[in-house]
Scaffold this motif. Structure first.
Motif, PDB file in Angstrom:
ATOM      1  N   GLN A  30      59.410 -35.601 -51.437  1.00 36.38           N
ATOM      2  CA  GLN A  30      59.596 -34.269 -51.095  1.00 36.38           C
ATOM      3  C   GLN A  30      60.911 -33.081 -51.439  1.00 36.38           C
ATOM      4  O   GLN A  30      61.833 -33.808 -52.016  1.00 36.38           O
ATOM      5  N   LYS A  32      62.675 -29.184 -51.028  1.00 34.60           N
ATOM      6  CA  LYS A  32      62.440 -27.883 -49.836  1.00 34.60           C
ATOM      7  C   LYS A  32      62.829 -26.253 -51.264  1.00 34.60           C
ATOM      8  O   LYS A  32      63.210 -26.574 -52.104  1.00 34.60           O
ATOM      9  N   PHE A  36      61.686 -25.075 -47.213  1.00 33.06           N
ATOM     10  CA  PHE A  36      60.364 -25.669 -46.127  1.00 33.06           C
ATOM     11  C   PHE A  36      59.447 -26.859 -47.270  1.00 33.06           C
ATOM     12  O   PHE A  36      60.565 -26.904 -48.389  1.00 33.06           O
ATOM     13  N   PRO A  37      59.625 -27.894 -46.635  1.00 32.32           N
ATOM     14  CA  PRO A  37      59.592 -29.288 -47.307  1.00 32.32           C
ATOM     15  C   PRO A  37      58.083 -29.121 -48.238  1.00 32.32           C
ATOM     16  O   PRO A  37      56.968 -28.840 -47.483  1.00 32.32           O
ATOM     17  N   ILE A  38      58.583 -29.807 -49.015  1.00 34.94           N
ATOM     18  CA  ILE A  38      56.802 -29.419 -50.281  1.00 34.94           C
ATOM     19  C   ILE A  38      57.148 -30.990 -51.130  1.00 34.94           C
ATOM     20  O   ILE A  38      57.504 -31.575 -51.580  1.00 34.94           O
ATOM     21  N   TYR A  39      55.382 -31.496 -50.881  1.00 35.22           N
ATOM     22  CA  TYR A  39      55.435 -32.636 -51.573  1.00 35.22           C
ATOM     23  C   TYR A  39      55.350 -32.238 -53.156  1.00 35.22           C
ATOM     24  O   TYR A  39      54.543 -32.039 -53.529  1.00 35.22           O
ATOM     25  N   ASP A 147      50.084 -32.501 -38.887  1.00 29.95           N
ATOM     26  CA  ASP A 147      50.852 -32.263 -38.920  1.00 29.95           C
ATOM     27  C   ASP A 147      50.469 -30.329 -39.425  1.00 29.95           C
ATOM     28  O   ASP A 147      50.373 -29.853 -39.817  1.00 29.95           O
ATOM     29  N   ASN A 150      52.580 -27.110 -40.218  1.00 28.10           N
ATOM     30  CA  ASN A 150      52.824 -26.484 -41.352  1.00 28.10           C
ATOM     31  C   ASN A 150      50.782 -25.924 -41.646  1.00 28.10           C
ATOM     32  O   ASN A 150      50.762 -25.677 -43.020  1.00 28.10           O
ATOM     33  N   SER A 155      52.193 -20.380 -42.229  1.00 23.47           N
ATOM     34  CA  SER A 155      53.543 -20.749 -42.479  1.00 23.47           C
ATOM     35  C   SER A 155      54.453 -21.477 -43.940  1.00 23.47           C
ATOM     36  O   SER A 155      53.315 -21.468 -45.006  1.00 23.47           O
ATOM     37  N   THR A 157      55.468 -24.074 -45.893  1.00 22.55           N
ATOM     38  CA  THR A 157      55.493 -25.217 -46.500  1.00 22.55           C
ATOM     39  C   THR A 157      54.033 -25.476 -47.243  1.00 22.55           C
ATOM     40  O   THR A 157      53.805 -24.871 -48.388  1.00 22.55           O
ATOM     41  N   SER A 161      52.768 -24.092 -50.883  1.00 20.88           N
ATOM     42  CA  SER A 161      51.968 -25.479 -51.671  1.00 20.88           C
ATOM     43  C   SER A 161      51.201 -25.036 -52.610  1.00 20.88           C
ATOM     44  O   SER A 161      50.895 -25.511 -53.340  1.00 20.88           O
TER      45      SER A 161
END
Length: 185
Positions: A30, A32, A36-39, A147, A150, A155, A157, A161
């Motif tokens: 991930q 950020k 926000f965490p992004i894969y 999840d 998110n 949200s 994330t 995304s």
């Protein structure tokens, strides 16, 4: 099938398998954006739709299904081998990615096949196709991962995304249109 068609199909199979393996490998990582965490797979998954669409348009739905099943089979073998070698794999994360890929590709195939008869702007139809299957992919992935924080469509994330995937899709639609409109030799 001509030799050049077979080699073209083989290349598309290899690309589909390669991008699926890469996508599911980098899904563990991930970064950020605005906290926000992004894969990382946000960059590779949209390419899978382009490859599947190319197979469908050039070789038909049956070849696309074969290619998707082959890619998933190889990915499952890789997961199993990695699982035996290392116990650090988040199997839930990998399964979420594989399930979201399978379902969204089935929807993508249906849309790609049924879009042939529809009238209207090809650019707009392709972009809507990508936007819809990416939305499905994201929702299934987040549902499987449970999840829910998110999953809300608003949200950070989810929105970031989705926005990244849509930007990549715009480029892919341009590539697909170039491929469709390119004069055949």
């Amino acid at each position: 099938m001509k030799k050049s068609k077979i080699s073209g199909l083989f290349l598309l199979y290899v690309l589909l398998v390669t991008f699926l393996v890469i996508s599911n490998d980098v899904v563990e990582y991930q970064f950020k954006v605005l906290e926000f965490p992004i894969y990382m797979s946000v960059f590779t998954y949209p390419v899978l739709y382009l490859i599947a669409n190319a197979i469908t348009k050039e070789y038909g739905e049956k070849e696309t299904i074969r290619a998707i099943l082959l890619a998933l089979s190889i990915q499952i073998i890789i997961f199993l081998v990695n699982g035996f070698i290392s116990q650090s794999i988040d199997l839930n994360l990998i399964l979420a990615a594989a399930l979201s890929f399978s379902i969204s590709q089935a929807v993508n195939l249906f849309i790609c096949s049924s879009m042939k008869e529809k009238k209207g702007s090809l650019e707009f139809k392709l972009f809507l196709q990508y936007a819809f299957v990416i939305l499905i992919d994201n929702l299934i992935f987040l549902l499987w991962m449970k999840d829910f924080s998110n999953m809300a469509l608003l949200s950070g994330t989810f929105l970031i995304s989705y926005a990244i995937k849509l930007m990549i899709s715009l480029v892919l639609v341009s590539l697909e249109l170039y491929y469709i409109r390119k004069p055949q030799k």
